[in-house]
Design an enzyme around this catalytic site. Sequence first.
Site, PDB file in Angstrom:
ATOM      1  N   ASP A 183      31.124  37.453  33.869  1.00  0.00           N
ATOM      2  CA  ASP A 183      32.439  37.354  34.499  1.00  0.00           C
ATOM      3  C   ASP A 183      32.459  36.331  35.630  1.00  0.00           C
ATOM      4  O   ASP A 183      33.497  35.753  35.928  1.00  0.00           O
ATOM      5  CB  ASP A 183      32.858  38.723  35.045  1.00  0.00           C
ATOM      6  CG  ASP A 183      33.113  39.732  33.932  1.00  0.00           C
ATOM      7  OD1 ASP A 183      33.238  39.301  32.769  1.00  0.00           O
ATOM      8  OD2 ASP A 183      33.187  40.935  34.225  1.00  0.00           O
ATOM      9  N   GLY A 184      31.300  36.104  36.256  1.00  0.00           N
ATOM     10  CA  GLY A 184      31.238  35.139  37.350  1.00  0.00           C
ATOM     11  C   GLY A 184      31.608  33.729  36.923  1.00  0.00           C
ATOM     12  O   GLY A 184      32.131  32.950  37.728  1.00  0.00           O
ATOM     13  N   GLU A 260      37.394  22.088  50.354  1.00  0.00           N
ATOM     14  CA  GLU A 260      36.793  23.000  49.403  1.00  0.00           C
ATOM     15  C   GLU A 260      37.579  23.021  48.094  1.00  0.00           C
ATOM     16  O   GLU A 260      38.791  22.952  48.076  1.00  0.00           O
ATOM     17  CB  GLU A 260      36.751  24.417  49.988  1.00  0.00           C
ATOM     18  CG  GLU A 260      35.826  24.506  51.184  1.00  0.00           C
ATOM     19  CD  GLU A 260      36.024  25.802  51.943  1.00  0.00           C
ATOM     20  OE1 GLU A 260      35.019  26.391  52.341  1.00  0.00           O
ATOM     21  OE2 GLU A 260      37.181  26.203  52.139  1.00  0.00           O
ATOM     22  N   THR A 324      39.771  46.164  38.201  1.00  0.00           N
ATOM     23  CA  THR A 324      38.623  46.760  37.512  1.00  0.00           C
ATOM     24  C   THR A 324      37.305  46.297  38.123  1.00  0.00           C
ATOM     25  O   THR A 324      36.242  46.586  37.579  1.00  0.00           O
ATOM     26  CB  THR A 324      38.647  46.389  36.016  1.00  0.00           C
ATOM     27  OG1 THR A 324      38.770  44.969  35.883  1.00  0.00           O
ATOM     28  CG2 THR A 324      39.805  47.056  35.308  1.00  0.00           C
ATOM     29  N   ALA A 325      37.373  45.581  39.251  1.00  0.00           N
ATOM     30  CA  ALA A 325      36.164  45.084  39.894  1.00  0.00           C
ATOM     31  C   ALA A 325      35.862  45.912  41.147  1.00  0.00           C
ATOM     32  O   ALA A 325      35.702  47.119  41.067  1.00  0.00           O
ATOM     33  CB  ALA A 325      36.338  43.592  40.223  1.00  0.00           C
ATOM     34  N   TYR A 326      35.804  45.278  42.304  1.00  0.00           N
ATOM     35  CA  TYR A 326      35.466  45.968  43.548  1.00  0.00           C
ATOM     36  C   TYR A 326      36.447  47.101  43.843  1.00  0.00           C
ATOM     37  O   TYR A 326      36.064  48.189  44.290  1.00  0.00           O
ATOM     38  CB  TYR A 326      35.460  44.934  44.681  1.00  0.00           C
ATOM     39  CG  TYR A 326      34.849  45.382  45.993  1.00  0.00           C
ATOM     40  CD1 TYR A 326      34.313  46.658  46.159  1.00  0.00           C
ATOM     41  CD2 TYR A 326      34.786  44.510  47.071  1.00  0.00           C
ATOM     42  CE1 TYR A 326      33.748  47.051  47.358  1.00  0.00           C
ATOM     43  CE2 TYR A 326      34.227  44.888  48.282  1.00  0.00           C
ATOM     44  CZ  TYR A 326      33.701  46.170  48.421  1.00  0.00           C
ATOM     45  OH  TYR A 326      33.149  46.548  49.603  1.00  0.00           O
TER      46      TYR A 326
END
Length: 452
Positions: A183-184, A260, A324-326
């Site tokens: 996923d990263g 950035e 659905t992550a953190y």
Amino acid sequence: MEQERVSMSKELGSASATYRCSACHGDEDWGLGHPIRGRAKSRSLSASPALASTKEFRRTRSLHGPCPVTTFGPKACVLQNPQTIMHIQDPASQRLTWNKSPKSVLVIKKIRDASLLQPFKELCMYLMEESNMIVYVEKKVLEDPAIVSDDNFGPVKKKFCTFREDYDDISNQIDFIICLGGDGTLLYASSLFQGSVPPVMAFHLGSLGFLTPFNFENFQSQVTQVIQGNAAVVLRSRLKVKVVKELRGKKTAIPNGLSENGVLAAGLDIEAGKQVMQYQVLNEVVIDRGPSSYLSNVDVFLDGHLITTVQGDGVIVSTPTGSTAYAAAAGASMIHPNVPAIMITPICPHSLSFRPIVVPAGVELKIMLSPEARNTVWVSFDGRKRQEIRHGDSISITTSCYPLPSICVQDPVSDWFESLAQCLHWNVRKKQTHFTEEEEEEEEEKEGGEEG
């Protein structure tokens, strides 16, 4: 009233789309000729129903948003603003198509993973030799010793177009993206495109794979289908984040005139002694207490109104994709990526009644240190660009107008529930055994005796 409807339809017709609704006209006829926000130039992604399988993807009327000309009772209606009307499209009707054939592809590979070298080589050779594509890769990918020392891959390696993150802007040169990894890799692809994002095809070659639905075994046929425009797509909303900091001491050096993620330095406005930075976030913005032993203490504003003060380890502001992550680990609900929403989830709050909440997409959240805060906080964007937030600084968050189009294996609904089952083991449990005939008879006799 009919006159008003006609005039409203004319206003909405500027986008070359006609709207009809079963509530108003007795039949569904949603024109989808206008492209969704995608590429700014000739090659673009648009969502349209599959011509040969429209019936297969038909859904109930409840999935459609309110018709722009719907009335409520004999006289009431919503005051319309054509620029702010949101049409909730049937998720299964979102299909990939191209205005022109794609010619350039960005291949993103997980760095320092030897198991991905062979799939990477096979994919690149197929794209160049079989599909005649221009392949872009990050420069540091080709610096891997295993690739440098591979003589057989040498002729192909010379044909790559390379770029460096934070220095080279490739946003107008890529037609679609292929990710190899976990996923990263998808989060990294999102960070490279701070404006319009090309369609992303993600292969599961990492540890989790919730956002990477494709298996690599049959990559040739799958890539060919995407190039031909034969695939479903889910539009994953992103967050537009603006960080305003008071200038304290030296100004931040910008390499090669770029900030950035390749955004021009002109995008960093210096106004009234403040530095402004912008980010596009796919998963979540995390504000936490950092190395301090004290609770974080931040004020959360919604459209200018103070809604609460967060006291705890921090707060997560996430997209449906990031739910659905953190956020899920912090106790939040999981939201399908087609739901237009922003989720606010506290991290270990001091108040036990502080539950996660979901607010409408499009609202503006502003987060600042409370005046009585004992320490500063830290913020990160999809786990990157971590920085300190002090008194006088602010973080503004709203829904971005540039979603990430993620290509599906089947369709947005099937892929999501498959990921829940495979990656998160959602609602997986050992099933109860059924009664035998003797047990059923005994149970019936027992129930009959109790009734008697």
